[in-house]
Design an enzyme around this catalytic site. Structure first.
Site, PDB file in Angstrom:
ATOM      1  N   HIS A 172      36.947  44.552  22.709  1.00  0.00           N
ATOM      2  CA  HIS A 172      37.732  45.290  23.718  1.00  0.00           C
ATOM      3  C   HIS A 172      39.194  44.855  23.747  1.00  0.00           C
ATOM      4  CE1 HIS A 172      38.067  47.483  27.705  1.00  0.00           C
ATOM      5  NE2 HIS A 172      37.467  48.318  26.895  1.00  0.00           N
TER       6      HIS A 172
ATOM      7  N   HIS B  17      35.500  37.768  34.448  1.00  0.00           N
ATOM      8  CA  HIS B  17      35.383  38.302  33.074  1.00  0.00           C
ATOM      9  C   HIS B  17      33.902  38.488  32.755  1.00  0.00           C
ATOM     10  CE1 HIS B  17      36.380  39.180  29.005  1.00  0.00           C
ATOM     11  NE2 HIS B  17      36.721  37.990  28.565  1.00  0.00           N
TER      12      HIS B  17
ATOM     13  N   MET C  67      31.542  42.523  42.539  1.00  0.00           N
ATOM     14  CA  MET C  67      31.439  42.231  41.109  1.00  0.00           C
ATOM     15  C   MET C  67      30.928  43.435  40.322  1.00  0.00           C
ATOM     16  SD  MET C  67      32.708  39.507  41.598  1.00  0.00           S
ATOM     17  CE  MET C  67      32.800  38.538  40.131  1.00  0.00           C
ATOM     18  N   GLY C  68      31.520  43.613  39.106  1.00  0.00           N
ATOM     19  CA  GLY C  68      31.142  44.770  38.297  1.00  0.00           C
ATOM     20  C   GLY C  68      32.030  45.964  38.539  1.00  0.00           C
ATOM     21  N   PHE C  69      33.060  45.769  39.392  1.00  0.00           N
ATOM     22  CA  PHE C  69      33.983  46.883  39.668  1.00  0.00           C
ATOM     23  C   PHE C  69      35.424  46.478  39.338  1.00  0.00           C
ATOM     24  CE2 PHE C  69      31.476  50.164  41.666  1.00  0.00           C
ATOM     25  CZ  PHE C  69      30.326  49.494  42.050  1.00  0.00           C
TER      26      PHE C  69
ATOM     27  N   HIS D 108      39.024  47.004  36.769  1.00  0.00           N
ATOM     28  CA  HIS D 108      39.347  46.637  35.384  1.00  0.00           C
ATOM     29  C   HIS D 108      40.863  46.566  35.239  1.00  0.00           C
ATOM     30  CE1 HIS D 108      39.342  46.560  30.983  1.00  0.00           C
ATOM     31  NE2 HIS D 108      38.064  46.225  31.085  1.00  0.00           N
TER      32      HIS D 108
ATOM     33  N   ARG E 118      32.965  52.796  28.677  1.00  0.00           N
ATOM     34  CA  ARG E 118      31.641  52.384  28.185  1.00  0.00           C
ATOM     35  C   ARG E 118      30.536  52.597  29.215  1.00  0.00           C
ATOM     36  NH1 ARG E 118      34.081  46.517  27.168  1.00  0.00           N
ATOM     37  NH2 ARG E 118      34.812  47.101  29.258  1.00  0.00           N
TER      38      ARG E 118
ATOM     39  N   ASP F 129      30.043  45.717  33.029  1.00  0.00           N
ATOM     40  CA  ASP F 129      29.102  44.716  33.540  1.00  0.00           C
ATOM     41  C   ASP F 129      28.187  45.286  34.619  1.00  0.00           C
ATOM     42  OD1 ASP F 129      31.749  42.418  33.125  1.00  0.00           O
ATOM     43  OD2 ASP F 129      29.925  42.530  31.932  1.00  0.00           O
TER      44      ASP F 129
ATOM     45  N   ARG G 205      29.917  39.620  21.501  1.00  0.00           N
ATOM     46  CA  ARG G 205      31.372  39.505  21.397  1.00  0.00           C
ATOM     47  C   ARG G 205      31.840  38.570  20.292  1.00  0.00           C
ATOM     48  NH1 ARG G 205      35.370  41.192  25.052  1.00  0.00           N
ATOM     49  NH2 ARG G 205      33.993  42.982  25.264  1.00  0.00           N
TER      50      ARG G 205
HETATM   51  C1  SDX Z   1      35.260  42.338  31.813  1.00  0.00           C
HETATM   52  O1  SDX Z   1      39.768  43.001  29.980  1.00  0.00           O
HETATM   53  C2  SDX Z   1      38.665  43.408  29.496  1.00  0.00           C
HETATM   54  O2  SDX Z   1      38.610  44.253  28.615  1.00  0.00           O
HETATM   55  C3  SDX Z   1      37.428  42.737  30.049  1.00  0.00           C
HETATM   56  C4  SDX Z   1      36.103  43.364  29.653  1.00  0.00           C
HETATM   57  C5  SDX Z   1      35.823  43.198  28.183  1.00  0.00           C
HETATM   58  O3  SDX Z   1      35.116  44.039  27.620  1.00  0.00           O
HETATM   59  O4  SDX Z   1      36.251  42.162  27.630  1.00  0.00           O
HETATM   60  O5  SDX Z   1      36.119  44.748  29.972  1.00  0.00           O
HETATM   61  C6  SDX Z   1      34.928  42.697  30.392  1.00  0.00           C
HETATM   62  O6  SDX Z   1      35.656  41.242  32.064  1.00  0.00           O
HETATM   63  C7  SDX Z   1      35.154  43.397  32.877  1.00  0.00           C
HETATM   64  C8  SDX Z   1      35.617  42.876  34.284  1.00  0.00           C
HETATM   65  C9  SDX Z   1      34.475  42.071  34.912  1.00  0.00           C
HETATM   66  N1  SDX Z   1      34.950  41.450  36.198  1.00  0.00           N
HETATM   67  C10 SDX Z   1      34.493  41.846  37.377  1.00  0.00           C
HETATM   68  O7  SDX Z   1      33.712  42.783  37.559  1.00  0.00           O
HETATM   69  C11 SDX Z   1      35.017  41.005  38.544  1.00  0.00           C
HETATM   70  C12 SDX Z   1      35.526  41.924  39.667  1.00  0.00           C
HETATM   71  N2  SDX Z   1      36.732  42.623  39.214  1.00  0.00           N
HETATM   72  C13 SDX Z   1      38.000  42.115  39.680  1.00  0.00           C
HETATM   73  O8  SDX Z   1      38.082  40.716  39.754  1.00  0.00           O
HETATM   74  C14 SDX Z   1      39.178  42.797  38.995  1.00  0.00           C
HETATM   75  O9  SDX Z   1      38.959  44.148  39.048  1.00  0.00           O
HETATM   76  C15 SDX Z   1      39.551  42.405  37.579  1.00  0.00           C
HETATM   77  C16 SDX Z   1      39.724  40.952  37.437  1.00  0.00           C
HETATM   78  C17 SDX Z   1      38.523  42.902  36.606  1.00  0.00           C
HETATM   79  C18 SDX Z   1      40.863  43.109  37.266  1.00  0.00           C
HETATM   80  O10 SDX Z   1      41.765  42.564  38.097  1.00  0.00           O
HETATM   81  P1  SDX Z   1      43.317  43.027  38.129  1.00  0.00           P
HETATM   82  O11 SDX Z   1      43.673  43.943  37.032  1.00  0.00           O
HETATM   83  O12 SDX Z   1      44.115  41.764  38.270  1.00  0.00           O
HETATM   84  O13 SDX Z   1      43.356  43.911  39.411  1.00  0.00           O
HETATM   85  P2  SDX Z   1      43.779  43.401  40.813  1.00  0.00           P
HETATM   86  O14 SDX Z   1      43.028  42.145  41.107  1.00  0.00           O
HETATM   87  O15 SDX Z   1      45.267  43.380  40.881  1.00  0.00           O
HETATM   88  O16 SDX Z   1      43.205  44.546  41.786  1.00  0.00           O
HETATM   89  C19 SDX Z   1      44.036  45.578  42.269  1.00  0.00           C
HETATM   90  C20 SDX Z   1      43.516  45.853  43.685  1.00  0.00           C
HETATM   91  C21 SDX Z   1      43.486  44.594  44.565  1.00  0.00           C
HETATM   92  O17 SDX Z   1      43.627  45.000  45.893  1.00  0.00           O
HETATM   93  P3  SDX Z   1      45.031  44.674  46.636  1.00  0.00           P
HETATM   94  O18 SDX Z   1      45.236  43.162  46.559  1.00  0.00           O
HETATM   95  O19 SDX Z   1      46.108  45.446  45.848  1.00  0.00           O
HETATM   96  O20 SDX Z   1      44.816  45.160  48.053  1.00  0.00           O
HETATM   97  O21 SDX Z   1      42.138  46.309  43.621  1.00  0.00           O
HETATM   98  C22 SDX Z   1      41.315  45.384  44.297  1.00  0.00           C
HETATM   99  C23 SDX Z   1      42.092  44.083  44.413  1.00  0.00           C
HETATM  100  O22 SDX Z   1      41.655  43.335  45.555  1.00  0.00           O
HETATM  101  N3  SDX Z   1      40.118  45.158  43.501  1.00  0.00           N
HETATM  102  C24 SDX Z   1      38.903  44.948  43.985  1.00  0.00           C
HETATM  103  C25 SDX Z   1      38.083  44.759  42.860  1.00  0.00           C
HETATM  104  N4  SDX Z   1      38.822  44.855  41.740  1.00  0.00           N
HETATM  105  C26 SDX Z   1      40.080  45.096  42.137  1.00  0.00           C
HETATM  106  N5  SDX Z   1      38.424  44.910  45.249  1.00  0.00           N
HETATM  107  C27 SDX Z   1      37.102  44.659  45.396  1.00  0.00           C
HETATM  108  N6  SDX Z   1      36.265  44.455  44.354  1.00  0.00           N
HETATM  109  C28 SDX Z   1      36.715  44.506  43.085  1.00  0.00           C
HETATM  110  N7  SDX Z   1      35.880  44.310  42.083  1.00  0.00           N
END
Ligand code: SDX
Length: 379
Positions: A191, A226, A261-263, A265, A274, A316, A341
């Site tokens: 990815h 991640h 978690m799982g939401f 990107h 995917r 995820d 991976r």
């Molecule tokens: C993978 O990069 C890749 O390609 C990774 C991957 C791969 O194949 O290698 O796709 C695999 O790691 C997928 C991601 C798995 N992680 C999770 O599911 C953990 C939950 N997700 C979040 O931690 C977050 O969405 C990230 C880390 C994935 C992305 O974070 P960003 O790009 O830094 O986004 P952000 O934190 O700036 O979020 C923007 C806003 C925020 O709100 P505000 O502070 O602006 O008010 O959206 C909110 C965040 O709080 N938000 C969420 C959220 N994800 C973003 N709120 C609640 N739940 C979430 N999951």
């Protein structure tokens, strides 16, 4: 580069920064799509085996029948691990997290690799294929040792998918389960510059070897932001427990501004390309097992997250319940992600090496201005 007095723009988390070029894969958020070496990942998932996709990521082209057969025989014949590594695995703490176990096992494989000191392209590629072959064996041996069970010897006649089930669960499931698993391996394989892949490239940029880069990649992937998210998703679904409680549970998370978690990107902002394919095969697993609880809870959570937060699920989210329905214990979900991976990570290691520049960004200093050192008595 001289230090400027004006604070430059800081790209924390390297958000939106193009750090290098790469020919391995392409993420297209605007069309919500992903290609590996030019092939749509959905097409690969439906029409190829994971072995074909591994070959594609490394060679740049899909194998013909003869090339595929040779690749399968070469890698299947390398699945065994040494008696020394089996002894080390038996010494792991019984409560060690399987991600720490596989990280340590890969590091040990680096100690005993027959080409340990050679970082030439061909040696590094052979190391990548040995890791591809041996990582499932290590995951299975460590998991079974933690439960007081003997390891299951890998069978070179098994496909990649059959082998993973055999060395972990000691059984080979029916074809629908193997297909769902193989699809998950293809979807997880690569990815672009995700955190763990960029970690592997960064380690490689200093001239370090394949095992060091992959050990570092595993360490990065474990994090819940991640790869560790697929385990966190299943813990979340089990905490909800009942579809009727899903919406209320989620609103409780909103109240605490907690991550779901799982939401979300970093790159996809209107959905992970995917997810539809993985969801389809997670649904198939629910049919095979005859338990729709987890997919029903997932459906409600995803609908609520979209409506209330406009946040889409990532890979995820469906992968977690799919692996649970396949009979894997939750702490094995991210190690299984590693087994996939390793292909993307090592393809990027080889690409980094081919056109390398040491990766060394700048930091903008915010500490105290320069000052004289006071004598101890005066401090
Ligand atoms: C993978 O990069 C890749 O390609 C990774 C991957 C791969 O194949 O290698 O796709 C695999 O790691 C997928 C991601 C798995 N992680 C999770 O599911 C953990 C939950 N997700 C979040 O931690 C977050 O969405 C990230 C880390 C994935 C992305 O974070 P960003 O790009 O830094 O986004 P952000 O934190 O700036 O979020 C923007 C806003 C925020 O709100 P505000 O502070 O602006 O008010 O959206 C909110 C965040 O709080 N938000 C969420 C959220 N994800 C973003 N709120 C609640 N739940 C979430 N999951």
């Amino acid at each position: 580069m001289s230090e400027t007095s004006e604070k430059p723009t800081i790209y924390k988390g390297l958000v939106g920064v193009y750090a290098d070029v790469s020919a391995v894969s392409k993420v297209m958020p605007e069309t919500n799509s992903l290609t590996y070496r030019g092939y749509a990942v959905q097409d690969l998932a439906e029409n190829c085996s994971f072995e074909e996709v591994a070959y594609l990521l490394w060679e740049g082209e899909l194998p013909n029948a003869a090339q595929l057969e040779a690749f399968k025989q070469e890698t299947a014949s390398q699945r065994e691990i040494s008696p020394a590594l089996h002894r080390v695995i038996r010494e792991f703490p019984k409560d060690a997290h399987p991600m720490d176990a596989i990280r340590t096992a890969v590091s040990f494989l680096g100690l005993e690799d027959p080409e340990a000191g050679d970082v030439s392209h061909d040696a590094q590629y052979r190391k990548a294929k040995r890791l591809f072959a041996k990582i499932p064996t290590c995951i299975g041996a460590a998991y079974r040792a933690s439960r007081g069970l003997d390891p299951v010897a890998p069978n070179p006649a098994h496909s990649f998918a059959e082998n993973v089930f055999n060395v972990i669960q000691g059984r080979v499931p029916e074809k629908e389960v193997l297909k769902s698993f193989d699809v998950s391996m293809i979807l997880y394989a690569e990815h672009t510059f995700n955190a763990s892949t960029y970690t592997a490239r960064l380690v490689t940029s200093s001239g370090a070897d394949m095992h060091g880069a992959i050990t570092a990649g595993i360490a990065s992937l474990k994090g819940p932001l991640h790869g560790g998210a697929n385990e966190a998703v299943m813990h979340m679904l089990k905490e909800v427990g009942d579809p009727a409680k899903a919406a209320a549970w989620l609103h409780g998370r909103f109240d605490h501004k907690a991550l779901v978690m799982g939401f979300g990107h970093r790159v996809y902002k209107s959905g992970d390309s995917r997810v539809p394919t993985m969801k389809k095969y997670a649904e198939k697993m629910a049919e095979v097992v005859g338990d729709r609880t987890w997919m029903e809870i997932s459906r409600i959570l995803a609908a609520e997250m979209l409506e209330k937060k406009n946040i889409h699920p990532n890979l995820d989210f469906p992968a977690g319940p799919a692996y649970y329905l396949m009979g894997f214990e939750i702490p094995l979900f991210t190690p299984i992600f590693v087994a996939s991976r390793i292909t993307g990570w090592s393809a990027h290691v080889l690409e980094q090496q081919a056109d390398n520049r040491l990766i060394r960004p700048l930091s903008w200093y915010t500490g105290p201005e320069q000052r004289p050192v006071p004598p101890l008595a005066a401090r």
